[in-house]
Write an enzyme that holds these catalytic residues in place. Structure first.
Site, mmCIF file in Angstrom:
data_model
loop_
_atom_site.group_PDB
_atom_site.id
_atom_site.type_symbol
_atom_site.label_atom_id
_atom_site.label_comp_id
_atom_site.label_asym_id
_atom_site.label_seq_id
_atom_site.Cartn_x
_atom_site.Cartn_y
_atom_site.Cartn_z
ATOM 1 N N ALA A 211 22.618 33.866 75.549
ATOM 2 C CA ALA A 211 22.869 34.435 74.212
ATOM 3 C C ALA A 211 23.451 35.829 74.324
ATOM 4 C CB ALA A 211 21.572 34.490 73.427
ATOM 5 N N ASN A 212 23.998 36.304 73.229
ATOM 6 C CA ASN A 212 24.429 37.697 73.121
ATOM 7 C C ASN A 212 23.405 38.439 72.283
ATOM 8 O OD1 ASN A 212 26.764 37.007 74.411
ATOM 9 N ND2 ASN A 212 28.118 37.688 72.782
ATOM 10 N N ARG A 213 23.396 39.753 72.402
ATOM 11 C CA ARG A 213 22.520 40.557 71.554
ATOM 12 C C ARG A 213 23.181 40.748 70.203
ATOM 13 N NH1 ARG A 213 18.621 43.158 74.415
ATOM 14 N NH2 ARG A 213 19.236 43.671 76.537
#
Ligand code: C5P
Length: 406
Positions: A211-213
């Protein structure tokens, strides 16, 4: 957005967010409104009538039983000599009184005597906001036709507390007020907008993901701000912990591919604003079983494949919206990277921000953006994400109008 010649009655309640009302008075006056202020006893514990009066350039009313004030103006005239009433911060106590028509102090009496539109900006501890008593009062007030803005999710004044309960930012309150008052000033009415927000989660196996932040705060605020200007908004959100914004159709997705499909389904649209922090890669194989940790074999190798670039696809789409906006979250060479992205992605505007961890933009509440277009770069001062969203929505409406004029 203008509040020219509008008379606003601001009722300031007794919460720490009262300090933001000093800025709210300025914002309202800056837009041409005349502001009259009532402060509850609680409000005066946080800010002084002198400060509010100096900013409003008017006397501040505090007392239902002041002979002088009743003689000069009177609570019935206070209730009627205005175009709208704003209650900010609306505490749990003040909302409970409003919902039950209690008129024992000046704020309560004026609210009960008024037939003007009322906008309420709640602010309280998240536990108080979530309490069934507050929920009931909010429902009652909504049924009575009272409008709400916020509260927003974020950090509380209390240490180490976060949740839904922060008062909306002054600029967002001013925007909401002007859209209630002129109802007509909806530059995006009849226009469709699609906004992506939040991260995507790319499964490695049933329990792990890449995932990305991203908190989704900026994208969600933009979707809400576009809706405020009258647009019919579809928000496509990756997994986030913040609530769906009011007045927007929200579609929840997990992966980049699902986000791409949902964006396709939302086209045609006039405006596309791609704010989501989409994961660039996913694993080639999405294991249906949890990958076992096997000491003898060491860690498994993950083969990554590229995800669809949603912004780029929309920027080059056969149903390309008239205005395509992308974001560029960079940690270095912010402007140069944004300029390159403009052409590569086929976007009209890239909103660039510096996300070096020490700037606290990721997951934070404030943002400083640079607007990169073919005409050059505009640097905007740092402000709350909602304020940035309100200003961006205005900019998008202006750009769409000029694009349509050709
Ligand atoms: O290429 P980069 O990820 O830096 O570009 C950021 C912009 O592109 C953002 O507007 C983001 O929403 C969008 N994007 C996208 N799909 C991807 C990657 C980025 O829509 N797969």
């Amino acid at each position: 957005m203008s509040l020219n010649a509008k008379r606003i009655l601001l009722i300031i309640g007794g919460g720490i967010a009262a300090y933001k009302c000093l800025d709210l008075i300025r914002r309202l006056r800056e837009r041409g409104a005349a502001v009259r202020v009532i402060m509850t006893a609680g409000a005066q514990e946080f800010i002084t009538p002198l400060a509010a009066g100096a900013l409003a350039a008017d006397k501040v009313f505090t007392d239902l039983f002041s002979r002088e004030d009743e003689h000069d103006v009177g609570h019935i005239r206070l209730a009627r000599d205005c175009d709208a009433i704003v209650v900010a911060p609306a505490t749990a106590d003040l909302m409970a009184k409003m919902a039950n028509g209690l008129a024992g102090d000046l704020a309560g009496a004026v609210l009960l005597a008024s037939d003007r539109p009322v906008l309420v900006a709640p602010a309280m501890n998240p536990a108080m906001w979530a309490h069934p008593a507050t929920r009931r009062n909010v429902e009652t007030l909504k049924r009575d036709g009272v409008r709400f803005i916020g509260p927003e999710a974020g950090e509380m004044a209390e240490r180490n507390e976060a949740g839904v309960g922060r008062m909306s930012e002054p600029l967002a309150i001013a925007e909401a007020l002007s859209s209630i008052l002129d109802g007509g000033e909806k530059p995006l009415s009849g226009k469709r907008a699609v906004v992506t927000s939040g991260p995507t989660h790319e499964p490695i196996d049933p329990v792990r993901y890449i995932a990305n932040r991203s908190s989704g705060r900026q994208g969600h605020a933009i979707a809400a701000a576009l809706a405020q200007l009258g647009a019919d908004v579809t928000l496509i959100s990756g997994p986030v912990t913040i609530p769906d914004p009011d007045g927007v159709a929200t579609v929840h997705v997990e992966t980049a591919r699902a986000m791409m499909e949902a964006v396709e389904a939302a086209l045609p649209a006039d405006i596309a604003v791609m704010v989501a922090a989409v994961a660039d890669w996913r694993t080639e194989a999405d294991s249906r079983q949890k990958i076992k940790k096997q000491a003898s074999e060491g860690p498994p190798a993950l083969t990554l494949v590229e995800n669809p670039d949603i912004l780029k696809a929309v920027g080059h789409h056969r149903q390309r919206p008239a205005l395509v906006v992308g974001f560029a979250a960079e940690t270095e060479n912010v402007i140069a990277n944004a300029e390159a992205k403009l052409a590569r992605k086929g976007a009209d505007i890239i909103v660039a921000n510096d996300v070096q961890p020490e700037k606290g933009v990721m997951g934070g509440l404030r943002n400083a953006v640079h607007i990169v277009t073919a005409d050059g770069v505009e640097d905007w001062p740092e402000s709350g994400k909602e304020e940035v969203a309100a200003q961006l929505a205005r900019l998008f409406a202006d750009r769409l109008a000029s694009a349509e004029k050709g």
